[in-house]
Design a protein around this motif. Structure first.
Motif, PDB file in Angstrom:
ATOM      1  N   SER A  59     -60.079 -63.818  -0.390  1.00  0.00           N
ATOM      2  CA  SER A  59     -59.891 -63.252  -1.731  1.00  0.00           C
ATOM      3  C   SER A  59     -61.232 -62.910  -2.385  1.00  0.00           C
ATOM      4  O   SER A  59     -61.320 -61.968  -3.178  1.00  0.00           O
ATOM      5  CB  SER A  59     -59.100 -64.204  -2.617  1.00  0.00           C
ATOM      6  N   HIS A  60     -62.289 -63.679  -2.047  1.00  0.00           N
ATOM      7  CA  HIS A  60     -63.622 -63.337  -2.563  1.00  0.00           C
ATOM      8  C   HIS A  60     -64.010 -61.943  -2.087  1.00  0.00           C
ATOM      9  O   HIS A  60     -64.482 -61.107  -2.876  1.00  0.00           O
ATOM     10  CB  HIS A  60     -64.674 -64.343  -2.064  1.00  0.00           C
ATOM     11  N   ILE A  61     -63.811 -61.686  -0.796  1.00  0.00           N
ATOM     12  CA  ILE A  61     -64.189 -60.391  -0.219  1.00  0.00           C
ATOM     13  C   ILE A  61     -63.401 -59.266  -0.893  1.00  0.00           C
ATOM     14  O   ILE A  61     -63.965 -58.225  -1.255  1.00  0.00           O
ATOM     15  CB  ILE A  61     -63.946 -60.391   1.311  1.00  0.00           C
ATOM     16  N   ILE A  62     -62.103 -59.485  -1.076  1.00  0.00           N
ATOM     17  CA  ILE A  62     -61.249 -58.464  -1.698  1.00  0.00           C
ATOM     18  C   ILE A  62     -61.737 -58.144  -3.102  1.00  0.00           C
ATOM     19  O   ILE A  62     -61.895 -56.970  -3.480  1.00  0.00           O
ATOM     20  CB  ILE A  62     -59.782 -58.933  -1.703  1.00  0.00           C
ATOM     21  N   GLU A  63     -61.978 -59.186  -3.900  1.00  0.00           N
ATOM     22  CA  GLU A  63     -62.418 -58.977  -5.283  1.00  0.00           C
ATOM     23  C   GLU A  63     -63.795 -58.336  -5.343  1.00  0.00           C
ATOM     24  O   GLU A  63     -64.058 -57.468  -6.171  1.00  0.00           O
ATOM     25  CB  GLU A  63     -62.410 -60.295  -6.055  1.00  0.00           C
ATOM     26  N   TRP A  64     -64.694 -58.745  -4.464  1.00  0.00           N
ATOM     27  CA  TRP A  64     -66.041 -58.178  -4.464  1.00  0.00           C
ATOM     28  C   TRP A  64     -66.001 -56.715  -4.064  1.00  0.00           C
ATOM     29  O   TRP A  64     -66.770 -55.902  -4.584  1.00  0.00           O
ATOM     30  CB  TRP A  64     -66.949 -58.965  -3.537  1.00  0.00           C
ATOM     31  N   ARG A  65     -65.112 -56.344  -3.150  1.00  0.00           N
ATOM     32  CA  ARG A  65     -64.981 -54.926  -2.767  1.00  0.00           C
ATOM     33  C   ARG A  65     -64.475 -54.103  -3.944  1.00  0.00           C
ATOM     34  O   ARG A  65     -64.961 -52.999  -4.206  1.00  0.00           O
ATOM     35  CB  ARG A  65     -64.015 -54.775  -1.589  1.00  0.00           C
ATOM     36  N   LYS A  66     -63.476 -54.619  -4.646  1.00  0.00           N
ATOM     37  CA  LYS A  66     -62.943 -53.921  -5.821  1.00  0.00           C
ATOM     38  C   LYS A  66     -64.041 -53.723  -6.867  1.00  0.00           C
ATOM     39  O   LYS A  66     -64.179 -52.642  -7.443  1.00  0.00           O
ATOM     40  CB  LYS A  66     -61.787 -54.699  -6.441  1.00  0.00           C
ATOM     41  N   ALA A  67     -64.804 -54.773  -7.101  1.00  0.00           N
ATOM     42  CA  ALA A  67     -65.872 -54.697  -8.094  1.00  0.00           C
ATOM     43  C   ALA A  67     -66.942 -53.701  -7.662  1.00  0.00           C
ATOM     44  O   ALA A  67     -67.468 -52.941  -8.481  1.00  0.00           O
ATOM     45  CB  ALA A  67     -66.488 -56.075  -8.309  1.00  0.00           C
ATOM     46  N   ALA A  68     -67.261 -53.696  -6.368  1.00  0.00           N
ATOM     47  CA  ALA A  68     -68.273 -52.761  -5.869  1.00  0.00           C
ATOM     48  C   ALA A  68     -67.787 -51.322  -6.007  1.00  0.00           C
ATOM     49  O   ALA A  68     -68.547 -50.437  -6.413  1.00  0.00           O
ATOM     50  CB  ALA A  68     -68.606 -53.074  -4.414  1.00  0.00           C
ATOM     51  N   ALA A  69     -66.520 -51.085  -5.695  1.00  0.00           N
ATOM     52  CA  ALA A  69     -65.968 -49.731  -5.823  1.00  0.00           C
ATOM     53  C   ALA A  69     -65.955 -49.292  -7.281  1.00  0.00           C
ATOM     54  O   ALA A  69     -66.308 -48.154  -7.603  1.00  0.00           O
ATOM     55  CB  ALA A  69     -64.568 -49.676  -5.239  1.00  0.00           C
ATOM     56  N   ALA A  70     -65.550 -50.184  -8.168  1.00  0.00           N
ATOM     57  CA  ALA A  70     -65.526 -49.845  -9.596  1.00  0.00           C
ATOM     58  C   ALA A  70     -66.936 -49.586 -10.108  1.00  0.00           C
ATOM     59  O   ALA A  70     -67.157 -48.657 -10.883  1.00  0.00           O
ATOM     60  CB  ALA A  70     -64.872 -50.966 -10.393  1.00  0.00           C
TER      61      ALA A  70
END
Length: 134
Positions: A59-70
């Motif tokens: 879930s850390h990876i998923i959230e960090w990817r979302k944040a990076a994309a945003a």
């Protein structure tokens, strides 16, 4: 009041509730970027080892990817430079909202027009007397 070892306080003898409770970890942007790069470069079988080594969850990876994309999309758009840019941005958003509302209104009017035509046709056919079969 029952006290546990977690309630034992600071060095000055003051009791504080749950003083020994673990603290929430905070990750720097550089750490997150490095882990994301390492995780993405790793084979599927090695990804779990990376997460276990760092004590992370998927879930850390998923959230960090979302944040990076945003963040990347926000970086491309760039912040408004001055008051006029902010005003233009607000006016564009308002115009897009008005255009969407206009499209919905046109669709509703089209639907009402078709319903009216259908009711008119039904009304005309009901007014005609039935023909006898002789």
């Amino acid at each position: 009041m029952t006290m546990t070892t977690a309630d034992v306080g600071t060095d000055d003898g003051v009791m504080s509730p749950r003083a020994d409770q673990p603290k929430r970890r905070k990750f720097t942007a550089e750490f997150k970027a490095a882990i994301l790069a390492e995780y993405d470069a790793a084979d599927r079988g090695e990804r779990g080892a990376i997460l276990r080594r760092e004590g992370l969850y998927s879930s850390h990876i998923i959230e960090w990817r979302k944040a990076a994309a945003a963040g990347a999309q926000a970086g491309l758009a760039g912040p408004p430079r001055d008051r006029r840019d902010k005003e233009m941005q607000a006016l564009r958003a308002r115009a897009e909202k008005a255009e969407a509302e206009l499209a919905r209104t046109k669709a509703a009017l089209d639907l009402v027009g078709k319903a009216h035509a259908l009711l008119e046709t039904l009304s005309e056919s009901a007014e005609q007397p039935p023909r006898s079969r002789r």
